[in-house]
Design an enzyme around this catalytic site. Structure first.
Site, PDB file in Angstrom:
ATOM      1  N   GLU A 201       0.925  -1.098   0.107  1.00 29.63           N
ATOM      2  CA  GLU A 201      -0.019  -0.023   0.168  1.00 29.63           C
ATOM      3  C   GLU A 201       0.938   1.208   0.083  1.00 29.63           C
ATOM      4  OE1 GLU A 201      -2.646   0.516   3.357  1.00 29.63           O
ATOM      5  OE2 GLU A 201      -3.864   2.038   2.140  1.00 29.63           O
TER       6      GLU A 201
ATOM      7  N   ALA B 291       1.474   0.156  10.834  1.00 32.18           N
ATOM      8  CA  ALA B 291       1.302  -1.150  10.678  1.00 32.18           C
ATOM      9  C   ALA B 291       0.495  -1.495   9.341  1.00 32.18           C
ATOM     10  CB  ALA B 291       0.565  -1.848  11.599  1.00 32.18           C
ATOM     11  N   MET B 292       0.368  -2.550   8.802  1.00 35.72           N
ATOM     12  CA  MET B 292      -0.456  -2.835   7.520  1.00 35.72           C
ATOM     13  C   MET B 292      -1.160  -3.865   7.476  1.00 35.72           C
ATOM     14  SD  MET B 292      -0.817  -1.612   4.480  1.00 35.72           S
ATOM     15  CE  MET B 292      -2.033  -2.509   3.356  1.00 35.72           C
ATOM     16  N   GLU B 293      -2.381  -3.766   6.998  1.00 42.85           N
ATOM     17  CA  GLU B 293      -3.620  -4.752   7.101  1.00 42.85           C
ATOM     18  C   GLU B 293      -3.426  -5.904   5.912  1.00 42.85           C
ATOM     19  OE1 GLU B 293      -4.058  -1.494   6.229  1.00 42.85           O
ATOM     20  OE2 GLU B 293      -5.556  -1.464   4.891  1.00 42.85           O
ATOM     21  N   ASN B 294      -2.428  -6.249   5.361  1.00 43.71           N
ATOM     22  CA  ASN B 294      -2.290  -7.124   4.419  1.00 43.71           C
ATOM     23  C   ASN B 294      -2.954  -8.568   4.468  1.00 43.71           C
ATOM     24  OD1 ASN B 294       0.188  -5.692   3.231  1.00 43.71           O
ATOM     25  ND2 ASN B 294       1.106  -6.648   4.973  1.00 43.71           N
TER      26      ASN B 294
ATOM     27  N   HIS C 184      -6.752  -1.892  14.997  1.00 43.43           N
ATOM     28  CA  HIS C 184      -7.002  -1.384  13.768  1.00 43.43           C
ATOM     29  C   HIS C 184      -6.667  -2.300  12.595  1.00 43.43           C
ATOM     30  CE1 HIS C 184      -6.688   2.482  11.374  1.00 43.43           C
ATOM     31  NE2 HIS C 184      -6.246   1.608  10.468  1.00 43.43           N
ATOM     32  N   GLU C 185      -5.661  -2.903  12.595  1.00 42.02           N
ATOM     33  CA  GLU C 185      -5.309  -3.589  11.390  1.00 42.02           C
ATOM     34  C   GLU C 185      -6.245  -4.865  11.282  1.00 42.02           C
ATOM     35  OE1 GLU C 185      -3.508  -2.237   9.474  1.00 42.02           O
ATOM     36  OE2 GLU C 185      -2.867  -0.705  10.972  1.00 42.02           O
TER      37      GLU C 185
ATOM     38  N   HIS D 113      -9.658  -3.792   9.818  1.00 40.00           N
ATOM     39  CA  HIS D 113      -9.496  -3.764   8.555  1.00 40.00           C
ATOM     40  C   HIS D 113      -9.852  -5.048   7.633  1.00 40.00           C
ATOM     41  CE1 HIS D 113      -7.989   0.303   7.362  1.00 40.00           C
ATOM     42  NE2 HIS D 113      -6.782   0.094   7.996  1.00 40.00           N
TER      43      HIS D 113
ATOM     44  N   GLU E 112     -10.028   3.866   6.124  1.00 42.22           N
ATOM     45  CA  GLU E 112      -9.273   4.568   7.264  1.00 42.22           C
ATOM     46  C   GLU E 112      -9.934   5.216   8.136  1.00 42.22           C
ATOM     47  OE1 GLU E 112      -6.478   3.254   7.768  1.00 42.22           O
ATOM     48  OE2 GLU E 112      -5.745   2.519   5.708  1.00 42.22           O
TER      49      GLU E 112
END
Ligand code: PHE
Ligand code: ZN
Length: 878
Positions: free
Chosen positions: A129, A270-273, A305-306, A309, A328
């Site tokens: 992202e 962080a990232m929600e992959n 949060h992640e 998602h 978001e």
């Protein structure tokens, strides 16, 4: 060697959106992983219109082979230039195969495939992202192309024992020459920004989870071996938030595995992959000796949060990046609800509103102002802003408030049901919420399209003869860059009326008796609201719970606010009254006035003595608005003066409470014994920190002595860091030894060292710059690690106004120089740190001129990335 994108690229406009001519139904990806070079083969199963050209994004890819439907392509059948591969001859159902070479270890921008840590011990991971996938392979890199992924990873087993990708595991095995492979299949079509892989030497902790639907899920958290013991708190938080999303939203997890990986090298939080979340270690690792209480909360919040998602972002994704807040803003709101449920509603609201005012209001008031749904951008990475996240969440909160808990749940069910597996828009969101409740929510769309913070003016009038109280509300939104005309917005104003004894009055409006609290909606420029059978002039409490993201202008007398501060039954509204009163007191300090100062200090001294008050809430009540927030109200900003006045105000407060009382409370809050992490212990530490800071203003020697002992005896990071910070700020003799001790003690812990850098970069005043320069030559300092660069330069530039804004402009010059160096390594981080210049036009003339010179010099440099160039040009325009 990845080619720099064209910095002069034209902006992209929301109004130009067109659906993709080509889609990719499924993809088979094969990675032959290596630190220096990795080879990626991709087979794209295409659907589309043979008349439209097939264009695929690709940045810095070395194309090794290309074939269409099994036939190698002639060089004349494709072109690769300016980040775009154009291929001729594709038809509906074609399969395009490409093989490319990329260079993970050389990737310092940390987007695409890169190396975290050292060549010898580090691991490989991806960040896609917003537009990282095009750095990995050729693909239509846009969120409205949803694809089923089959991913095969191959690597040397000794160097890369762990191989992970999103989706469910689908086989693994040995290969010749000490190599091995693993395959993952994701049954849920997803946009490519949610693709992820991780490969290297990692340890794990695991937990079995059974969803409310009966699915057995393996939860796995991965990290480098030396910190795996710090992952247990995140695992607990993960289980809590999964359960919460089932109970509150009826949303269940949808794969057999959920992987989470910690890295020290990450551009964001962080990232929600899908199925493979990747975390900045700062928001995953937690350990009593090195993690503060606030950081524990942040870990819980970001894990949630992640995870959230997975529905608000992954199952329902965004049609285009203009809709970013669709995922978001909504996910921040869901996280806020969760954190409030896990901890305290009032404290969470205080924290979030304070953040909004500190980070979003200044953004919305300056040249970088943009709507929650921007209409154009050049570099999408610059739009992961407080406006999209925090204001976006406030908009969802207004909608949720309007619908009520049941109505909002109905609307969310409708939204997920109708858009599952789709790439949606803000309109889809409002339509689902509205239709499930037979309401037309389209008036709220204006909130998404209009930049700037509305001003809400409130004036009350009491008619004793008629026993009537009339509240006149009006709204006005100042012009923002590119948006001179503003329209009226629907502003929900939650309100109550208090009598002189601090009791809430029943509200009688339009012949009806309401409860003690109601919501009126100002949906035009101005309107009056009348309350009947009011015996005495009441004190209005407006915008309760911060019911809309606006700036309130109400002609309160200090005594009115003091009444609310001491009597409101709701913690948040108390704090809010206190903040407004503190602002009046701050103005008093400048004019040598006394009324508001006395009212604020007196009310707080009274609350200080109240044993029933939650210590954490008291700590927040004792904290006036920060320097950034206070600066927002000024016509012409002198950061040194703001700092001095705010110090004077706090000194008055400390004097009113009294040094002896402060010292006594401090002693009472010192509990012996092992560290406790429960809410009561955390609340006490929060208050202890605040009391110590106040004591330092009226009795520095006593505070220093206490801080010195506290530093040495601290059981955890919260107390240790609070003590260190007071020692450093007051320039205590013991500061040097404490700093050296901290440095030695935490030399091997990057997250703790970041705090050491930040604590020093934060010290106010002219000498901050010297400190920063000295710290830059510490062997542990590097621009290559985003957390480290942010801890020192980000903290100095954005968290220390009186230090950064030296009148001689030396702070600006230093930052500009470092931004150029940082930009060559990591444009995203450089652009973010550069936003510290936002608002320079409102500085007093001397600083303004210094900033102007530095910024125009910076803007003229030809080598700037598109990211940094956009921010510098943006802050320069007025
Ligand atoms: N989508 C991530 C989050 O909110 C943020 C992010 C954006 C991370 C871009 C990395 C890159 O939660
Ligand atoms: Zn997010």
């Amino acid at each position: 060697m990845s080619a720099r994108p064209d910095t002069s690229a034209a902006p992209i406009h929301l109004r130009d959106y067109a659906p993709p001519a080509w889609r990719v139904e499924s993809i088979e990806l094969n990675f032959e992983l290596g630190i220096d070079t990795t080879e990626v083969t991709a087979q794209l199963h295409l659907r589309g219109d043979a008349n439209a050209p097939l264009r695929l994004d690709g940045e810095g890819l070395e194309l090794l082979a290309i074939a269409l439907d099994g036939q190698p392509l002639e060089a004349s059948a494709w072109r690769y230039a300016d980040g775009m591969l154009e291929v001729e001859g594709a038809r509906d159902g074609s399969v395009l195969s490409t093989r490319v070479r990329i260079h993970p270890a050389a990737n310092t921008a940390l987007e695409g495939l890169y190396l975290s840590g050292s060549r010898e011990a580090g691991f490989l991971l991806t960040q896609c992202e917003a537009e990282g996938f095009r750095h990995i392979t050729f693909f239509p890199d846009r969120p409205d192309v949803l694809t089923r992924y089959t991913v095969t990873l191959q690597a040397e087993r000794a160097r890369f024992p762990v191989l992970l990708a999103g989706g469910n595991p689908d086989g693994a095995g040995e290969l010749p020459d000490g190599r091995h492979w693993a395959r993952f299949v994701d049954p849920h079509p997803k946009p490519c920004y949610l693709f992820a892989l991780v490969a290297g030497r990692l340890e794990k902790i695991e937990r079995d989870y059974r969803t409310g639907e009966g699915r057995a899920v393996k939860l796995v958290i991965w990290s480098e071996a030396n910190v795996i013991d710090s992952c247990h708190y995140a695992m607990d938080a993960l289980e809590r938030c999964i359960r919460w999303d089932e109970q509150v939203y009826g949303r269940y997890y949808d794969l057999d595995v959920f992987h989470v990986v910690a890295t020290h090298d990450f551009n964001m939080g962080a990232m929600e992959n899908k199925g493979l979340n990747i975390f900045n270690a700062k928001y995953l690792l937690a350990d009593p000796d090195t993690t503060t209480d606030d950081e524990y909360k942040a870990v819980e919040a970001v894990v949630a949060h992640e995870y959230f998602h997975n529905w608000s972002g992954n199952r329902v994704t965004c049609r285009d990046w203009f809709q970013l807040s669709l995922k978001e803003g909504l996910t921040v709101f869901r996280e806020q609800q969760f954190s409030a449920d896990m901890n305290s509603t009032a404290l969470k609201r205080i924290e979030d509103v304070a953040l909004l005012r500190r980070a979003q209001f200044p953004e919305d008031a300056g040249p970088l102002a943009h709507p929650v749904r921007p209409a154009e951008y050049r570099e999408i990475n610059n739009f992961y802003t407080a406006t999209v996240y925090e204001k976006g969440s406030e908009l969802v909160r207004m909608l949720a408030g309007k619908l009520g808990a049941d109505g909002f749940r109905r609307g969310m069910d409708r939204y997920f049901e109708r858009n599952d597996g789709r790439a949606a828009t803000i309109e889809d969101f409002l339509a689902a919420l509205g239709e499930a409740n037979d309401l037309d929510l389209t008036p709220y769309l204006a909130w998404y399209g209009q930049a700037g913070t509305p001003r809400l003016r409130a004036r009350g009038q009491f008619d004793a003869a008629a026993r009537r109280y009339t509240l006149s509300l009006s709204q006005h939104t100042p012009a923002t860059a590119g948006q001179p005309e503003k329209q009226s917005l629907p502003i929900p104003v939650k309100l109550a009326l208090f009598d002189r004894h601090g009791r809430m009055l029943p509200l009688r409006m339009d012949g009806q008796t309401e409860a003690h609290e109601t919501v009126v909606v100002l949906d035009q420029a101005e309107r009056e609201f009348t309350f009947e059978q009011v015996e005495h002039a009441p004190v209005p409490s407006l915008l309760r719970g911060f019911s809309a993201p606006v700036i309130l202008d109400c002609d309160y007398a200090p005594a009115d606010l003091a009444l609310l501060l001491t009597h409101d039954p709701d913690g948040f509204n108390r704090w809010e009254a206190g903040q407004q009163l503190a602002v009046l007191a701050f103005d008093d300090c400048r004019r040598d006035g006394q009324t508001a100062v006395r009212a604020w200090c007196g009310a707080l001294a009274q609350l200080f003595a109240d044993p029933a008050l939650d210590p954490a809430l008291l700590a927040d009540l004792l904290t006036p608005p920060g320097e950034v927030e206070l600066a927002e109200r000024e016509q012409e900003v002198d950061p040194a003066q703001i700092h001095a006045l705010r110090q004077r105000l706090q000194t008055q407060l400390a004097t009113t409470i009294g040094a002896a009382t402060l010292a006594q409370r401090l002693a009472a809050l010192d509990v012996a014994g092992p560290l406790r992490l429960d809410a009561v212990a955390k609340a006490q530490r929060r208050l202890k920190r605040r009391v110590l800071e106040l004591l330092a203003l009226v009795d520095a020697p006593a505070a220093q002595a206490h801080a010195d002992t506290q530093y040495r005896q601290a059981q955890g990071m919260t107390d240790r860091l609070a003590a260190l910070s007071v020692l450093v700020r007051t320039e205590a003799d013991a500061a040097t030894a404490a700093l050296a001790d901290f440095r030695r003690r935490h030399a091997d812990n990057p997250l703790a060292l970041d705090k050491w850098f930040a604590a020093q970069a934060q010290v106010p005043g002219e000498r901050a710059l010297e400190r920063v320069r000295t710290l830059e030559s510490d062997p542990a300092f590097t621009l290559k690690n985003p957390n480290r660069a942010r801890a020192l330069l980000g903290t100095f530039a954005s968290g220390n106004p009186s230090g950064f804004h030296r009148a001689d402009g030396a702070g600006y010059a230093l930052l500009a120089e470092r931004l150029v160096a940082l930009d060559a390594l990591n444009p995203q981080i450089a652009a973010r740190v550069a936003t510290a210049f936002n608002g320079w036009q409102r500085l007093e003339p001397v600083r303004r001129e210094a900033a102007r010179q530095v910024l125009t010099g910076l803007a003229a440099r030809p080598e700037l990335s598109r990211n940094l160039a956009e921010i510098v040009a943006g802050v320069l325009k007025s």
